[in-house]
Design a protein around this motif. Sequence first.
Motif, PDB file in Angstrom:
ATOM      1  N   CYS A   8      10.020  -6.754  72.323  1.00 21.71           N
ATOM      2  CA  CYS A   8       8.671  -6.840  71.748  1.00 21.71           C
ATOM      3  C   CYS A   8       8.539  -5.960  70.508  1.00 21.71           C
ATOM      4  CB  CYS A   8       7.628  -6.438  72.784  1.00 21.71           C
ATOM      5  SG  CYS A   8       7.368  -7.660  74.075  1.00 21.71           S
ATOM      6  N   ARG A   9       9.023  -4.758  70.587  1.00 24.42           N
ATOM      7  CA  ARG A   9       8.932  -3.838  69.447  1.00 24.42           C
ATOM      8  C   ARG A   9       9.748  -4.327  68.252  1.00 24.42           C
ATOM      9  NH1 ARG A   9       4.810  -0.176  69.989  1.00 24.42           N
ATOM     10  NH2 ARG A   9       4.827   0.658  72.079  1.00 24.42           N
ATOM     11  N   VAL A  10      10.972  -4.739  68.504  1.00 21.45           N
ATOM     12  CA  VAL A  10      11.847  -5.189  67.421  1.00 21.45           C
ATOM     13  C   VAL A  10      11.309  -6.464  66.783  1.00 21.45           C
ATOM     14  CG1 VAL A  10      14.153  -6.111  66.936  1.00 21.45           C
ATOM     15  CG2 VAL A  10      13.898  -4.043  68.300  1.00 21.45           C
ATOM     16  N   ALA A  11      10.846  -7.396  67.588  1.00 20.99           N
ATOM     17  CA  ALA A  11      10.320  -8.651  67.055  1.00 20.99           C
ATOM     18  C   ALA A  11       9.070  -8.410  66.212  1.00 20.99           C
ATOM     19  CB  ALA A  11      10.011  -9.623  68.186  1.00 20.99           C
ATOM     20  N   ALA A  12       8.189  -7.539  66.664  1.00 20.74           N
ATOM     21  CA  ALA A  12       6.973  -7.250  65.899  1.00 20.74           C
ATOM     22  C   ALA A  12       7.299  -6.554  64.585  1.00 20.74           C
ATOM     23  CB  ALA A  12       6.023  -6.396  66.728  1.00 20.74           C
ATOM     24  N   THR A  13       8.207  -5.604  64.620  1.00 24.64           N
ATOM     25  CA  THR A  13       8.588  -4.896  63.399  1.00 24.64           C
ATOM     26  C   THR A  13       9.259  -5.831  62.400  1.00 24.64           C
ATOM     27  OG1 THR A  13       8.888  -2.872  64.685  1.00 24.64           O
ATOM     28  CG2 THR A  13       9.901  -2.938  62.511  1.00 24.64           C
ATOM     29  N   ALA A  14      10.179  -6.639  62.877  1.00 24.26           N
ATOM     30  CA  ALA A  14      10.882  -7.569  61.985  1.00 24.26           C
ATOM     31  C   ALA A  14       9.923  -8.599  61.399  1.00 24.26           C
ATOM     32  CB  ALA A  14      12.007  -8.260  62.735  1.00 24.26           C
ATOM     33  N   ARG A  15       9.024  -9.104  62.205  1.00 19.21           N
ATOM     34  CA  ARG A  15       8.070 -10.103  61.711  1.00 19.21           C
ATOM     35  C   ARG A  15       7.146  -9.521  60.658  1.00 19.21           C
ATOM     36  NH1 ARG A  15       5.629 -14.938  63.636  1.00 19.21           N
ATOM     37  NH2 ARG A  15       4.269 -15.579  61.955  1.00 19.21           N
ATOM     38  N   ARG A  16       6.651  -8.319  60.901  1.00 15.98           N
ATOM     39  CA  ARG A  16       5.765  -7.685  59.907  1.00 15.98           C
ATOM     40  C   ARG A  16       6.508  -7.434  58.596  1.00 15.98           C
ATOM     41  NH1 ARG A  16       2.792  -3.537  63.900  1.00 15.98           N
ATOM     42  NH2 ARG A  16       1.147  -4.928  64.604  1.00 15.98           N
ATOM     43  N   ARG A  17       7.757  -6.986  58.687  1.00 15.52           N
ATOM     44  CA  ARG A  17       8.538  -6.733  57.485  1.00 15.52           C
ATOM     45  C   ARG A  17       8.794  -8.031  56.719  1.00 15.52           C
ATOM     46  NH1 ARG A  17      12.930  -4.931  59.668  1.00 15.52           N
ATOM     47  NH2 ARG A  17      14.070  -6.867  59.406  1.00 15.52           N
ATOM     48  N   ARG A  18       9.199  -9.078  57.413  1.00 13.90           N
ATOM     49  CA  ARG A  18       9.451 -10.356  56.750  1.00 13.90           C
ATOM     50  C   ARG A  18       8.179 -10.971  56.183  1.00 13.90           C
ATOM     51  NH1 ARG A  18      12.663 -13.403  61.183  1.00 13.90           N
ATOM     52  NH2 ARG A  18      11.435 -11.935  62.345  1.00 13.90           N
ATOM     53  N   ASP A  19       7.063 -10.831  56.887  1.00  7.62           N
ATOM     54  CA  ASP A  19       5.795 -11.338  56.358  1.00  7.62           C
ATOM     55  C   ASP A  19       5.391 -10.596  55.099  1.00  7.62           C
ATOM     56  OD1 ASP A  19       5.659 -13.203  58.337  1.00  7.62           O
ATOM     57  OD2 ASP A  19       4.049 -12.211  59.473  1.00  7.62           O
ATOM     58  N   GLY A  20       5.600  -9.273  55.078  1.00  3.71           N
ATOM     59  CA  GLY A  20       5.302  -8.489  53.887  1.00  3.71           C
ATOM     60  C   GLY A  20       6.184  -8.866  52.718  1.00  3.71           C
ATOM     61  N   ASP A  21       7.467  -9.083  52.987  1.00  3.25           N
ATOM     62  CA  ASP A  21       8.385  -9.506  51.930  1.00  3.25           C
ATOM     63  C   ASP A  21       8.007 -10.879  51.386  1.00  3.25           C
ATOM     64  OD1 ASP A  21       9.759  -7.167  52.332  1.00  3.25           O
ATOM     65  OD2 ASP A  21      11.406  -8.105  53.469  1.00  3.25           O
ATOM     66  N   LEU A  22       7.644 -11.790  52.264  1.00  6.25           N
ATOM     67  CA  LEU A  22       7.239 -13.124  51.814  1.00  6.25           C
ATOM     68  C   LEU A  22       5.955 -13.070  51.008  1.00  6.25           C
ATOM     69  CD1 LEU A  22       7.631 -16.185  51.848  1.00  6.25           C
ATOM     70  CD2 LEU A  22       6.341 -16.228  53.999  1.00  6.25           C
ATOM     71  N   LEU A  23       5.001 -12.260  51.431  1.00  2.70           N
ATOM     72  CA  LEU A  23       3.750 -12.136  50.696  1.00  2.70           C
ATOM     73  C   LEU A  23       4.003 -11.549  49.290  1.00  2.70           C
ATOM     74  CD1 LEU A  23       0.674 -12.363  50.622  1.00  2.70           C
ATOM     75  CD2 LEU A  23       0.593 -10.035  51.549  1.00  2.70           C
ATOM     76  N   ALA A  24       4.857 -10.535  49.221  1.00  2.00           N
ATOM     77  CA  ALA A  24       5.173  -9.939  47.919  1.00  2.00           C
ATOM     78  C   ALA A  24       5.874 -10.946  47.014  1.00  2.00           C
ATOM     79  CB  ALA A  24       6.055  -8.706  48.115  1.00  2.00           C
ATOM     80  N   ARG A  25       6.776 -11.743  47.559  1.00  2.00           N
ATOM     81  CA  ARG A  25       7.476 -12.753  46.771  1.00  2.00           C
ATOM     82  C   ARG A  25       6.522 -13.847  46.299  1.00  2.00           C
ATOM     83  NH1 ARG A  25      11.400 -17.155  48.756  1.00  2.00           N
ATOM     84  NH2 ARG A  25      10.077 -16.820  50.541  1.00  2.00           N
ATOM     85  N   LEU A  26       5.604 -14.252  47.155  1.00  2.92           N
ATOM     86  CA  LEU A  26       4.643 -15.276  46.762  1.00  2.92           C
ATOM     87  C   LEU A  26       3.638 -14.782  45.750  1.00  2.92           C
ATOM     88  CD1 LEU A  26       3.965 -16.970  50.216  1.00  2.92           C
ATOM     89  CD2 LEU A  26       5.267 -17.904  48.299  1.00  2.92           C
TER      90      LEU A  26
END
Length: 96
Positions: free
Chosen positions: A75-93
Amino acid sequence: MELLFVVLGGALLGFVAHFALPAHDTRGVLLAPAAAASVAAVAWQVLLLAGLTPDGGWIWVVSLVLSGVVAIVVCRVAATARRRRDGDLLARLMRG
């Protein structure tokens, strides 16, 4: 029959971990229960091969504690990875 019970116990611990830990909207509802149930089954079989018996208490404790720990880590790893990837995608967009 005991294997069924320990797998169900692991899955239940996974569901509890999913809903009890924060950021449950960042991971699938079956991720933690599936990981916990899998670990419970594997731990149970390894402990049986190691010589523990199903009527003893330690095989239950070890299998369920391991599955609970894995559920929390997943749960912890999935939440951290998802937040990081969502932030990276938002910055790229936002750039292009």
